[in-house]
Design an enzyme around this catalytic site. Sequence first.
Site, PDB file in Angstrom:
ATOM      1  N   LYS A 189      34.342  40.220  31.316  1.00 51.54           N
ATOM      2  CA  LYS A 189      35.035  39.023  30.990  1.00 51.54           C
ATOM      3  C   LYS A 189      34.628  38.418  29.401  1.00 51.54           C
ATOM      4  CE  LYS A 189      37.527  38.279  34.353  1.00 51.54           C
ATOM      5  NZ  LYS A 189      39.093  38.071  34.198  1.00 51.54           N
ATOM      6  N   TYR A 202      30.999  42.592  35.988  1.00 43.59           N
ATOM      7  CA  TYR A 202      32.172  41.499  35.982  1.00 43.59           C
ATOM      8  C   TYR A 202      32.068  40.796  34.880  1.00 43.59           C
ATOM      9  CZ  TYR A 202      35.031  37.530  36.917  1.00 43.59           C
ATOM     10  OH  TYR A 202      36.043  36.552  36.788  1.00 43.59           O
ATOM     11  N   ASP A 207      51.182  46.927  37.671  1.00 41.02           N
ATOM     12  CA  ASP A 207      49.641  47.314  37.943  1.00 41.02           C
ATOM     13  C   ASP A 207      49.071  47.179  36.355  1.00 41.02           C
ATOM     14  OD1 ASP A 207      47.004  48.396  37.932  1.00 41.02           O
ATOM     15  OD2 ASP A 207      47.918  49.892  39.270  1.00 41.02           O
ATOM     16  N   ASP A 264      52.634  41.219  39.445  1.00 38.69           N
ATOM     17  CA  ASP A 264      51.418  41.582  40.280  1.00 38.69           C
ATOM     18  C   ASP A 264      51.490  42.888  41.091  1.00 38.69           C
ATOM     19  OD1 ASP A 264      49.313  39.095  41.566  1.00 38.69           O
ATOM     20  OD2 ASP A 264      49.442  40.976  42.364  1.00 38.69           O
TER      21      ASP A 264
HETATM   22  N1  NAD Z   1      38.506  31.943  41.055  1.00 36.06           N
HETATM   23  C1  NAD Z   1      37.435  31.763  40.145  1.00 36.06           C
HETATM   24  O1  NAD Z   1      36.229  31.149  40.599  1.00 36.06           O
HETATM   25  C2  NAD Z   1      37.393  32.586  38.819  1.00 36.06           C
HETATM   26  C3  NAD Z   1      36.524  32.066  37.917  1.00 36.06           C
HETATM   27  C4  NAD Z   1      36.460  32.757  36.761  1.00 36.06           C
HETATM   28  C5  NAD Z   1      37.321  33.858  36.438  1.00 36.06           C
HETATM   29  N2  NAD Z   1      38.400  33.930  37.264  1.00 36.06           N
HETATM   30  C6  NAD Z   1      39.307  34.836  37.010  1.00 36.06           C
HETATM   31  O2  NAD Z   1      40.720  34.242  36.989  1.00 36.06           O
HETATM   32  C7  NAD Z   1      41.666  35.241  37.394  1.00 36.06           C
HETATM   33  C8  NAD Z   1      42.346  34.882  38.662  1.00 36.06           C
HETATM   34  O3  NAD Z   1      41.406  35.092  39.538  1.00 36.06           O
HETATM   35  P1  NAD Z   1      41.919  34.321  41.004  1.00 36.06           P
HETATM   36  O4  NAD Z   1      40.645  33.582  41.445  1.00 36.06           O
HETATM   37  O5  NAD Z   1      43.184  33.598  41.122  1.00 36.06           O
HETATM   38  O6  NAD Z   1      41.810  35.536  42.041  1.00 36.06           O
HETATM   39  P2  NAD Z   1      42.785  36.041  43.186  1.00 36.06           P
HETATM   40  O7  NAD Z   1      42.216  37.146  43.893  1.00 36.06           O
HETATM   41  O8  NAD Z   1      43.364  34.663  43.970  1.00 36.06           O
HETATM   42  O9  NAD Z   1      44.164  36.464  42.343  1.00 36.06           O
HETATM   43  C9  NAD Z   1      44.022  37.612  41.616  1.00 36.06           C
HETATM   44  C10 NAD Z   1      45.409  38.215  41.471  1.00 36.06           C
HETATM   45  O10 NAD Z   1      45.528  39.362  40.717  1.00 36.06           O
HETATM   46  C11 NAD Z   1      46.320  40.454  41.050  1.00 36.06           C
HETATM   47  N3  NAD Z   1      45.691  41.696  40.739  1.00 36.06           N
HETATM   48  C12 NAD Z   1      44.689  42.274  41.222  1.00 36.06           C
HETATM   49  N4  NAD Z   1      44.590  43.270  40.234  1.00 36.06           N
HETATM   50  C13 NAD Z   1      45.879  43.811  39.688  1.00 36.06           C
HETATM   51  C14 NAD Z   1      46.299  44.735  38.871  1.00 36.06           C
HETATM   52  N5  NAD Z   1      45.626  45.783  38.780  1.00 36.06           N
HETATM   53  N6  NAD Z   1      47.604  44.546  38.569  1.00 36.06           N
HETATM   54  C15 NAD Z   1      48.238  43.216  38.705  1.00 36.06           C
HETATM   55  N7  NAD Z   1      47.768  42.468  39.609  1.00 36.06           N
HETATM   56  C16 NAD Z   1      46.571  42.464  39.856  1.00 36.06           C
HETATM   57  C17 NAD Z   1      45.755  40.208  42.683  1.00 36.06           C
HETATM   58  O11 NAD Z   1      47.051  41.026  43.584  1.00 36.06           O
HETATM   59  C18 NAD Z   1      46.078  38.753  42.912  1.00 36.06           C
HETATM   60  O12 NAD Z   1      47.385  38.422  43.239  1.00 36.06           O
HETATM   61  C19 NAD Z   1      40.908  36.586  37.355  1.00 36.06           C
HETATM   62  O13 NAD Z   1      41.065  37.124  36.158  1.00 36.06           O
HETATM   63  C20 NAD Z   1      39.605  36.368  37.693  1.00 36.06           C
HETATM   64  O14 NAD Z   1      38.444  36.977  37.324  1.00 36.06           O
HETATM   65  C21 NAD Z   1      38.329  33.391  38.560  1.00 36.06           C
END
Ligand code: NAD
Length: 279
Positions: free
Chosen positions: A177, A173, A81, A55
Amino acid sequence: MRAAAHVQLYAAGVQRGTGFDLHGRVACITGAAAGIGEASARMLAAAGASVVLGDIDVAGAQRVADAIVREGGDALATSVDVRRRADLDAFVAAAIERHGQLDIMCNIAGVGSYGALRDVTEAEFDRAIGTNVKGTLFGCQAALAAMIPHGRGSIVNVSATAIYIPAAGVGVYAATKAAVAMLTQTLAVEAGAHGIRVNALAPGFTVTNFVGGHLRDADGHRDEAEFTTYLERMRTMSPLGILGEADDQAYQVLYLASDASRFVTGTILRANGGQSIDW
Ligand SMILES: NC(=O)c1ccc[n+]([C@@H]2O[C@H](COP(=O)([O-])OP(=O)(O)OC[C@H]3O[C@@H](n4cnc5c(N)ncnc54)[C@H](O)[C@@H]3O)[C@@H](O)[C@H]2O)c1
């Protein structure tokens, strides 16, 4: 909030040798410091996998790794990253150096992007593409290089329900995706001959730090009453009348990572409470 799924799994006991057993398997998980990535790391570790967490928030990843180790699992936290190919190559190399193999790659890190398409700046477009699309592709490439010589592996990417429901204000976004979905399906075709499966989640509304990002101001603050109203509106989008939790997605990751899904590749798995229902 129900008990954390990984605790339930420990209690139920993942039976060794059954479809969901991950003992002896090694998994890399990006975005593992929070939300769906954290829940997935804990879920896979609970099923027996050795997990390597990556992360940009390395302190958060270390906190999750420490919790997994306290629960009896094997975990290593690293700074990654995903916008940088070299970071993902080093991430997979760290897993190989520690365990000699990589069986599961979860490309979960992602960022939201908000605003009408007519207003999107080049910098914002690059930011979203960099993390969500390049990050996923680089993660897949690093994983494939490690998995192909062994003739097996499972890659899990993360798309979104947003690709099925065009909505104003999330066009960039959704486009990133949709790209993840197509990368996943194409890689499934390309990697199948090597015994490697490639699938993706398309999560519906799942309560993590990610949700309601558009309600935050430039300093990251948000109006809690407005956020509560937003959550209620999201709840009504599911015929079940519930909001998703990170563990709901982590269960899908466990399924796709394990031999329970050995006949499944190129699938976009929708845990979204019925928010989008399709053939
Ligand atoms: N939560 C939702 O409703 C939802 C819905 C559809 C898709 N998603 C997808 O699920 C995935 C996880 O999302 P989440 O809800 O757990 O979000 P979150 O924000 O809780 O977690 C995302 C994590 O990714 C890390 N991150 C961000 N940019 C980064 C980078 N450049 N390099 C390394 N790490 C990085 C952040 O530090 C964080 O720990 C994402 O791809 C998001 O688009 C989430």
